[in-house]
Design a protein around this motif. Structure first.
Motif, mmCIF file in Angstrom:
data_model
loop_
_atom_site.group_PDB
_atom_site.id
_atom_site.type_symbol
_atom_site.label_atom_id
_atom_site.label_comp_id
_atom_site.label_asym_id
_atom_site.label_seq_id
_atom_site.Cartn_x
_atom_site.Cartn_y
_atom_site.Cartn_z
ATOM 1 N N VAL A 140 0.594 -1.298 0.175
ATOM 2 C CA VAL A 140 -0.007 -0.062 0.371
ATOM 3 C C VAL A 140 1.240 1.539 -0.309
ATOM 4 O O VAL A 140 1.732 1.284 1.083
ATOM 5 N N ARG A 141 0.588 2.337 -0.564
ATOM 6 C CA ARG A 141 1.463 3.788 -0.749
ATOM 7 C C ARG A 141 0.477 4.759 -0.363
ATOM 8 O O ARG A 141 -0.920 4.963 -0.748
ATOM 9 N N ARG A 142 0.945 5.429 0.243
ATOM 10 C CA ARG A 142 0.320 7.153 -0.269
ATOM 11 C C ARG A 142 -0.324 7.337 -1.226
ATOM 12 O O ARG A 142 0.813 7.320 -2.312
ATOM 13 N N GLY A 143 -1.463 7.722 -0.957
ATOM 14 C CA GLY A 143 -1.865 8.563 -2.270
ATOM 15 C C GLY A 143 -3.169 7.281 -2.840
ATOM 16 O O GLY A 143 -3.367 7.863 -4.112
ATOM 17 N N GLN A 144 -2.456 5.761 -2.676
ATOM 18 C CA GLN A 144 -3.464 5.196 -3.383
ATOM 19 C C GLN A 144 -4.902 5.585 -3.300
ATOM 20 O O GLN A 144 -5.367 5.549 -2.486
ATOM 21 N N GLY A 145 -5.926 4.913 -4.497
ATOM 22 C CA GLY A 145 -7.304 5.592 -4.771
ATOM 23 C C GLY A 145 -7.930 3.951 -3.661
ATOM 24 O O GLY A 145 -7.482 2.606 -3.453
ATOM 25 N N VAL A 146 -9.003 4.559 -2.946
ATOM 26 C CA VAL A 146 -9.562 3.163 -2.524
ATOM 27 C C VAL A 146 -10.967 3.576 -3.016
ATOM 28 O O VAL A 146 -12.092 4.540 -2.812
ATOM 29 N N LEU A 147 -11.577 2.354 -3.549
ATOM 30 C CA LEU A 147 -13.113 2.064 -3.444
ATOM 31 C C LEU A 147 -13.964 0.965 -3.060
ATOM 32 O O LEU A 147 -13.287 0.143 -2.413
ATOM 33 N N GLY A 151 -19.223 2.714 -5.149
ATOM 34 C CA GLY A 151 -17.912 3.582 -6.054
ATOM 35 C C GLY A 151 -17.637 4.005 -4.687
ATOM 36 O O GLY A 151 -16.206 2.885 -4.005
ATOM 37 N N LEU A 152 -16.238 5.282 -5.184
ATOM 38 C CA LEU A 152 -15.354 5.773 -4.575
ATOM 39 C C LEU A 152 -15.392 5.981 -3.326
ATOM 40 O O LEU A 152 -16.485 6.312 -3.243
ATOM 41 N N ILE A 153 -14.666 5.654 -2.365
ATOM 42 C CA ILE A 153 -14.635 6.231 -1.056
ATOM 43 C C ILE A 153 -13.495 7.675 -0.528
ATOM 44 O O ILE A 153 -13.471 8.200 0.055
ATOM 45 N N GLY A 154 -11.760 6.867 -0.881
ATOM 46 C CA GLY A 154 -10.954 8.565 -1.186
ATOM 47 C C GLY A 154 -10.384 7.525 -0.994
ATOM 48 O O GLY A 154 -9.687 6.621 -2.134
ATOM 49 N N GLN A 155 -9.044 8.219 -0.658
ATOM 50 C CA GLN A 155 -7.240 7.639 -1.024
ATOM 51 C C GLN A 155 -6.747 7.348 0.591
ATOM 52 O O GLN A 155 -7.105 7.877 1.583
ATOM 53 N N VAL A 156 -5.597 6.527 0.987
ATOM 54 C CA VAL A 156 -4.710 6.479 1.349
ATOM 55 C C VAL A 156 -3.709 7.599 1.619
ATOM 56 O O VAL A 156 -3.527 8.391 0.531
ATOM 57 N N VAL A 157 -3.902 8.504 2.894
ATOM 58 C CA VAL A 157 -3.205 9.511 4.085
ATOM 59 C C VAL A 157 -2.095 8.505 4.641
ATOM 60 O O VAL A 157 -1.337 10.070 4.732
ATOM 61 N N GLU A 158 -1.807 7.862 5.384
ATOM 62 C CA GLU A 158 -1.010 8.215 5.807
ATOM 63 C C GLU A 158 -1.017 6.159 5.587
ATOM 64 O O GLU A 158 -2.140 5.147 6.090
ATOM 65 N N VAL A 159 0.385 5.973 5.864
ATOM 66 C CA VAL A 159 0.162 4.320 5.845
ATOM 67 C C VAL A 159 1.882 3.988 6.344
ATOM 68 O O VAL A 159 2.921 4.577 6.548
#
Length: 292
Positions: A140-147, A151-159
């Motif tokens: 998992v990387r920071r900024g990765q999209g999450v669905l 539909g879309l939920i958000g993005q990774v901000v902390e790993v």
């Protein structure tokens, strides 16, 4: 002579008794007599066995009541166990349904996907974040999209090593590029921090955006996959004299019900032709804020 009469009578009775027993065993002539005698002696036999029968009846009734109470308690325990199992099966069935929807969604995505489970929520009411059970160990990387399946939920901000934090699209600090699926009008969709309410920013009052329009991701910024459902327009307010319309939307994803999510790697989006209609595009400074 008189003194021998009792003995004489006893001997006669014994002889008659022996004769009757022999005749009863050898011939059927005594059966009618025995049948009649049985009727006459039946009340005496009933009275003789009455105490024993009464004791047996009382004992059987007491034992039956105890067994019934024990059976009732055992059945009540079984009902509770079965009800618990039914509830667990209902939860598992709902979870399996969500996972099937999630897997069906992953089949239509481009690039690699990773399924993660939501294991926590941010207690801060001013932050719309969730915690998932996948981290740097799974790539998992920071900024990765999450669905989610819808539909879309958000993005990774902390790993972290074993878990990650995801910023939801409803958070007030989140913004992303979307377009109206009906006509391609692009705009910036921002969170409001108020439940399931989103807002389209800087959409000209003359733009063709209607209630019920589906908003999909554009793929700009390479954070989210292109063309994936994001939100649905719920209200369009054209204010007199205002340059921009006040447009509210609702996320397509069931953010408050999701238990599993998909982490995706988006493919680069080909640049749009220079003469493409830019109606509804976000200002450059807002585009730089996308996904922050």
């Amino acid at each position: 002579m008189s003194s021998s009469n009792p003995t004489y009578r006893l001997l006669i009775a014994l002889v008659l008794a022996v004769v009757l027993m022999v005749l009863d065993q050898r011939t059927p002539w005594a059966q009618p007599i025995r049948y009649v005698v049985g009727y006459l002696t039946a009340p005496a036999q009933y009275l003789a066995h009455l105490p024993v029968d009464t004791a047996r009846f009382v004992s059987r009734q007491t034992q039956s009541r105890g067994e019934l109470l024990e059976d009732q308690e055992r059945l009540n325990r079984q009902v509770l166990i079965l009800e618990q199992r039914v509830q667990k099966l209902a939860v598992l069935e709902a979870e399996n349904t969500r996972l099937r929807e999630l897997l069906n969604s992953s089949a239509s995505l481009e690039g690699s996907v990773l399924v993660a489970e939501i294991i926590g929520l941010d207690p801060d009411p001013n932050r719309q974040e969730i915690v998932i059970n996948k981290g740097a160990r799974e790539g998992v990387r920071r900024g990765q999209g999450v669905l989610e399946a819808q539909g879309l939920i958000g993005q990774v901000v902390e790993v972290g090593p074993l878990a990650s934090r995801v910023l939801l699209i409803t958070d007030a600090s989140h913004a992303m590029s979307v377009q109206v699926n009906r006509n391609g009008v692009r705009a910036i969709l921002a969170g409001t921090g108020q439940g399931n309410t989103l807002r389209l920013l800087y959409v000209p009052d003359t733009a063709d955006v209607q209630q019920g329009d589906l908003l999909v991701s554009t793929g700009l910024g390479q954070l989210y996959p292109r063309g994936y459902p994001v939100a649905e327009v719920v209200s369009v307010d054209h204010r007199s004299g205002a340059a921009f319309a006040d447009i509210l939307a609702r996320p397509k994803a069931q953010i408050d019900r999701a238990s599993h999510v998909l982490l995706v790697e988006s493919k680069p989006v080909e640049p749009a032709p220079a003469d493409q209609d830019e109606q509804g595009d976000a200002p450059p400074d807002m585009a730089e804020e996308e996904g922050q």
